[in-house]
Design a protein around this motif. Sequence first.
Motif, PDB file in Angstrom:
ATOM      1  N   ASP A  18       0.706  -1.140  -0.033  1.00 55.31           N
ATOM      2  CA  ASP A  18       0.103  -0.067  -0.087  1.00 55.31           C
ATOM      3  C   ASP A  18       0.944   1.191  -0.088  1.00 55.31           C
ATOM      4  OD1 ASP A  18      -2.577   1.368   0.257  1.00 55.31           O
ATOM      5  OD2 ASP A  18      -1.798   1.919   2.111  1.00 55.31           O
ATOM      6  N   ASN A 135      -7.784   1.996  -3.193  1.00 50.02           N
ATOM      7  CA  ASN A 135      -6.248   1.604  -3.168  1.00 50.02           C
ATOM      8  C   ASN A 135      -5.889   0.245  -2.541  1.00 50.02           C
ATOM      9  OD1 ASN A 135      -6.238   1.812  -0.365  1.00 50.02           O
ATOM     10  ND2 ASN A 135      -6.653   3.895  -0.220  1.00 50.02           N
ATOM     11  N   ALA A 137      -4.849  -0.817   0.288  1.00 50.80           N
ATOM     12  CA  ALA A 137      -5.232  -0.968   1.726  1.00 50.80           C
ATOM     13  C   ALA A 137      -6.732  -1.159   1.641  1.00 50.80           C
ATOM     14  CB  ALA A 137      -5.106   0.262   2.417  1.00 50.80           C
TER      15      ALA A 137
END
Length: 171
Positions: A18, A135, A137
């Motif tokens: 990430d 994203n 994450a």
Amino acid sequence: MRKFALPLGLAAVVLALDVLTKALVQSSMALYTRIEVVPGFFNLVHVLNKGAAFGILSDENIGWQRAFFIVTALVAVGVIVYLIHTGHARDRFGAWGLGLVLGGALGNLADRVRIGYVVDFLDFHLGGWHWPAFNVADIGITCGVGLLIVSFYRIERRAKRPAQPAGRENG
């Protein structure tokens, strides 16, 4: 402690991926730009999300979001570590799920602490339907929650299974 190895190792991988991907986006794309990767389906973008998932509570006039989301993420991290410590990661689905959610929570927390926003860059769309940018994450959190649901279902199913008579093998 062995019970922490898999979830914390997986969390570290998600966090590293990430942070790396967000840094690449921030260093190679101007803010609010878009690169069409698969026409009509997938773009790379560089956007900032002040709110939660899907832009919830992202109004610029709400001044308390940053503190709220930082505290929420810290509580989530604490709960996940507690769950790992108390043995809720007994099965592989639980261990993977907790590790993925932990890594995702830490990745988005790092952005909120560092810049007050979360960097999003994966943008999918099809026809008139457009999924909000996300994203790595977020992928970790979503997949982790899915695995936790599977884990809870399997544990519940085992708990409802009738006890086997003494001396009988499970097959």
